[in-house]
Write an enzyme that holds these catalytic residues in place. Sequence first.
Site, mmCIF file in Angstrom:
data_model
loop_
_atom_site.group_PDB
_atom_site.id
_atom_site.type_symbol
_atom_site.label_atom_id
_atom_site.label_comp_id
_atom_site.label_asym_id
_atom_site.label_seq_id
_atom_site.Cartn_x
_atom_site.Cartn_y
_atom_site.Cartn_z
ATOM 1 N N GLY A 131 -20.125 -5.096 -13.747
ATOM 2 C CA GLY A 131 -18.969 -4.236 -13.477
ATOM 3 C C GLY A 131 -19.265 -2.755 -13.463
ATOM 4 N N GLU A 187 -12.425 -14.140 -11.589
ATOM 5 C CA GLU A 187 -12.582 -14.324 -10.152
ATOM 6 C C GLU A 187 -11.340 -15.028 -9.601
ATOM 7 O OE1 GLU A 187 -15.401 -13.113 -8.359
ATOM 8 O OE2 GLU A 187 -15.434 -12.158 -10.309
ATOM 9 N N ASP A 198 -20.565 -17.285 -11.972
ATOM 10 C CA ASP A 198 -20.522 -15.834 -11.725
ATOM 11 C C ASP A 198 -21.711 -15.161 -12.423
ATOM 12 O OD1 ASP A 198 -18.827 -13.278 -11.036
ATOM 13 O OD2 ASP A 198 -19.345 -13.095 -13.153
ATOM 14 N N LYS A 202 -25.125 -13.159 -10.881
ATOM 15 C CA LYS A 202 -25.567 -11.831 -11.341
ATOM 16 C C LYS A 202 -27.019 -11.869 -11.826
ATOM 17 C CE LYS A 202 -20.868 -10.468 -12.532
ATOM 18 N NZ LYS A 202 -19.804 -10.603 -13.524
ATOM 19 N N GLY A 303 -12.709 -5.725 -14.429
ATOM 20 C CA GLY A 303 -11.458 -4.966 -14.345
ATOM 21 C C GLY A 303 -11.528 -3.974 -13.188
HETATM 22 P P1 NAP Z 1 -8.882 -9.926 -5.347
HETATM 23 O O1 NAP Z 1 -8.011 -9.227 -6.322
HETATM 24 O O2 NAP Z 1 -8.696 -11.381 -5.112
HETATM 25 O O3 NAP Z 1 -8.751 -9.142 -3.943
HETATM 26 C C1 NAP Z 1 -9.303 -9.615 -2.745
HETATM 27 C C2 NAP Z 1 -8.756 -8.779 -1.592
HETATM 28 O O4 NAP Z 1 -9.433 -9.169 -0.402
HETATM 29 C C3 NAP Z 1 -7.263 -8.967 -1.361
HETATM 30 O O5 NAP Z 1 -6.665 -7.723 -1.019
HETATM 31 C C4 NAP Z 1 -7.215 -9.902 -0.132
HETATM 32 O O6 NAP Z 1 -6.090 -9.654 0.717
HETATM 33 C C5 NAP Z 1 -8.474 -9.481 0.602
HETATM 34 N N1 NAP Z 1 -9.032 -10.560 1.426
HETATM 35 C C6 NAP Z 1 -9.527 -11.734 0.981
HETATM 36 N N2 NAP Z 1 -9.948 -12.467 2.033
HETATM 37 C C7 NAP Z 1 -9.713 -11.733 3.131
HETATM 38 C C8 NAP Z 1 -9.927 -11.956 4.514
HETATM 39 N N3 NAP Z 1 -10.474 -13.090 4.973
HETATM 40 N N4 NAP Z 1 -9.568 -10.965 5.395
HETATM 41 C C9 NAP Z 1 -9.017 -9.829 4.939
HETATM 42 N N5 NAP Z 1 -8.797 -9.549 3.628
HETATM 43 C C10 NAP Z 1 -9.138 -10.511 2.746
HETATM 44 O O7 NAP Z 1 -10.420 -9.746 -5.728
HETATM 45 P P2 NAP Z 1 -11.064 -8.643 -6.699
HETATM 46 O O8 NAP Z 1 -10.932 -9.072 -8.115
HETATM 47 O O9 NAP Z 1 -10.605 -7.289 -6.300
HETATM 48 O O10 NAP Z 1 -12.619 -8.837 -6.344
HETATM 49 C C11 NAP Z 1 -13.150 -8.334 -5.134
HETATM 50 C C12 NAP Z 1 -14.693 -8.469 -5.185
HETATM 51 O O11 NAP Z 1 -15.188 -7.700 -6.259
HETATM 52 C C13 NAP Z 1 -15.214 -9.884 -5.408
HETATM 53 O O12 NAP Z 1 -16.432 -10.043 -4.720
HETATM 54 C C14 NAP Z 1 -15.469 -9.926 -6.913
HETATM 55 O O13 NAP Z 1 -16.457 -10.871 -7.269
HETATM 56 C C15 NAP Z 1 -15.970 -8.522 -7.121
HETATM 57 N N6 NAP Z 1 -15.817 -8.017 -8.485
HETATM 58 C C16 NAP Z 1 -14.629 -8.107 -9.126
HETATM 59 C C17 NAP Z 1 -14.491 -7.575 -10.416
HETATM 60 C C18 NAP Z 1 -13.209 -7.686 -11.168
HETATM 61 O O14 NAP Z 1 -13.213 -7.343 -12.366
HETATM 62 N N7 NAP Z 1 -12.118 -8.121 -10.570
HETATM 63 C C19 NAP Z 1 -15.590 -6.946 -11.019
HETATM 64 C C20 NAP Z 1 -16.811 -6.855 -10.328
HETATM 65 C C21 NAP Z 1 -16.912 -7.398 -9.049
HETATM 66 P P3 NAP Z 1 -4.561 -9.930 0.216
HETATM 67 O O15 NAP Z 1 -4.314 -8.881 -0.844
HETATM 68 O O16 NAP Z 1 -3.729 -9.750 1.430
HETATM 69 O O17 NAP Z 1 -4.580 -11.323 -0.344
HETATM 70 N N1 HSE Z 2 -15.063 -12.181 -12.994
HETATM 71 C C1 HSE Z 2 -16.068 -11.247 -13.324
HETATM 72 C C2 HSE Z 2 -16.181 -11.160 -14.853
HETATM 73 C C3 HSE Z 2 -15.732 -9.901 -12.762
HETATM 74 O O1 HSE Z 2 -15.312 -11.685 -15.554
HETATM 75 O O2 HSE Z 2 -17.166 -10.587 -15.327
HETATM 76 C C4 HSE Z 2 -16.844 -8.891 -12.929
HETATM 77 O O3 HSE Z 2 -17.932 -9.227 -12.123
#
Ligand code: NAP
Ligand code: HSE
Length: 439
Positions: A131, A187, A198, A202, A303
Site C-alpha cells: 500500500g 479486494e 493477494d 505481492k 485503504g
Molecule cells: P474498487 O473500489 O473495486 O474500484 C474499482 C474501480 O474500477 C471502480 O470505479 C469500477 O467502476 C472500475 N472498474 C472496474 N472494472 C472496470 C471496467 N471493466 N471498465 C471500467 N471501469 C472498471 O477497487 P480498489 O479497492 O480501488 O482497488 C483498485 C486497484 O488497486 C486493485 O488492483 C487493487 O488490488 C489495488 N489496491 C487496492 C488497495 C486498497 O486498499 N483498496 C491497496 C493497494 C492496491 P464502478 O465504480 O463503476 O464499479
Molecule cells: N486488499 C489489500 C490488503 C489491499 O488488504 O492489503 C492492499 O494491497
Amino acid sequence: MRIGVLGCGTVGSSLITLVQRQRGTVEARTGLRLEITRVAVRDAARPRAVDLPAEAFTTDAAALVTDPDVDVVVELMGGIEPARQLVRSALEAGKPVVTANKALLASHGAELFAAADAGGVDLLFEAAVAGGIPFVRPLRESLLGEPVDRVLGIVNGTTNFILTRMTESGADYADALAEAQALGYAEADPTADVEGLDAAAKIAIVASIAFGAEVTVDDVVAEGISDVTAADIAFAGRHGFVVKLLAVAEVDDGADGPEISARVHPALVPSTHPLASVRESFNAVFVQGGAVGDLMFYGRGAGGDPTASAVLGDLVDAAVNRHRGAHASIGPLAPARMRPAEASSSAFYLSLQAADRPGVLAAVAGVFGEHGVSIASMEQEAPTSGGTDLDDGEARIEFVTHLARERDLRATLASLRELDVVRRLGSVIRVLTDEDDKS
Ligand code: NAP
Ligand code: HSE
C-alpha cells in the site's frame, strides 16, 4: 500533464482528490501541473465522491488509453482483463502507466515490463506492494546491488486487521472481515486476501525485483488465515507469540545454483520480533541483506488514502520522466529456479485432539521421532466444564517442533492421521524462530 484514470473506486477516488489537493505543491516542486482529464468506470451514472465534471467520466476505457488528451494512464480498476489489454495499449501508444494492480503484475509482469521497455516509457507500481509504504522504489534503486538473502513481510492489510481484532478483542473472524471490507482494505473478492493470494502476488513481485528473476504468483505456495482458530491464537499468546500472515521470499544455494523460495502462510511470530508489533491494517517488510543487515519498512498497507499516496509518488515520477524523455526499468528478469516446497525447513506448531488415557502421549510423541522431527515443547489441555470444543475423555495436545524439513513434517502428519488414539488433527502453523534466522 494530462492524466487518465482507469477506475474511480476506493483508490481511484482518493487519488483524484489527492491530486487536486497537492497539485500546487507538485507544480511548485517540478514545474509540472497535474490535470485529471478522463476517468473510466463501469457505471458512469453512479454519483462519485470526487470533484470532477460529469463529462470527465466514460465507460469506454479502451478509448481513454489512446485519447490524445491523456499523457499518463493510471490503472486502478483491478483484475486481469481488461486491465492487461488496457495497460498494454497505453504502453504501446507511448504513454507511461502507473498501476496498483499486484494481481496483474504477478501474473503478466514480464510481458508488460517488456512492453514498457520497448515503448521507452515507465510502468510504475509502488502501490502494488504494501500500500502506502515506499518499498518498491528502495528495493529497485537503493538495494539494487545489495545481496538480499530474505524478505519477510506482513503485506496484506485485511488479514493483519482480522488477526489483530481476533487477538486483541476476541472478535469473530466474519465480523472482523466485514469491518475490513467496510474500511476499504479488502479486494473486490476478499477470498484473495483471506486465502493468501493477494500476499502471494505481492511477494512474487518482491522476489522478482530482489532476486532479478521472473517469479509469478503460480510459483508461490500460498496458505491463508481462514483455518486459524481462537485456540491457536490463545496458544500463541500463552507462549509469547502472535499469529501473523507472513509472506516470505528467500534465496539459498541449491545443487545447480541459487534457488528461490516464495511462500505465504500464517506464522507464530515471537512477540519480541519487530513484525509482532505490526497491528491493524499496517504492513511491514523486513529485509535481510548480506551487506546492509536488517531493514524494516513500516506503514499503512491498505485503504484509499495511503494507497493513493504511493500512486501519486509514481505519478509525479512518471510525469517528470516523460517531460525529460527518460524512463525507469526493472531490467531483465532471468528464469526463476524455485526450491520445491517440501525441501524447505521451519519450526512448526501443531495441535491435535486425542484420547485422554495412559500411553497416548508416548504413542503420539513416538510418531514425531520416527520421522526425525524433534519436539521443542508440548502442552496438554484437559477437558473442562465448558468453553472448549473437546469431548469427554479427549484432550488437546499442542506441539512446537525444532526446525524440521517440510517433507518430514508432512510424513509425521500422515502417520498421526493413521493413529487410532488421534481423534482429529488441528492447525499446523509455522513458527518463526532464531533457528531459521538467516542473518
Ligand atoms: P474498487 O473500489 O473495486 O474500484 C474499482 C474501480 O474500477 C471502480 O470505479 C469500477 O467502476 C472500475 N472498474 C472496474 N472494472 C472496470 C471496467 N471493466 N471498465 C471500467 N471501469 C472498471 O477497487 P480498489 O479497492 O480501488 O482497488 C483498485 C486497484 O488497486 C486493485 O488492483 C487493487 O488490488 C489495488 N489496491 C487496492 C488497495 C486498497 O486498499 N483498496 C491497496 C493497494 C492496491 P464502478 O465504480 O463503476 O464499479
Ligand atoms: N486488499 C489489500 C490488503 C489491499 O488488504 O492489503 C492492499 O494491497
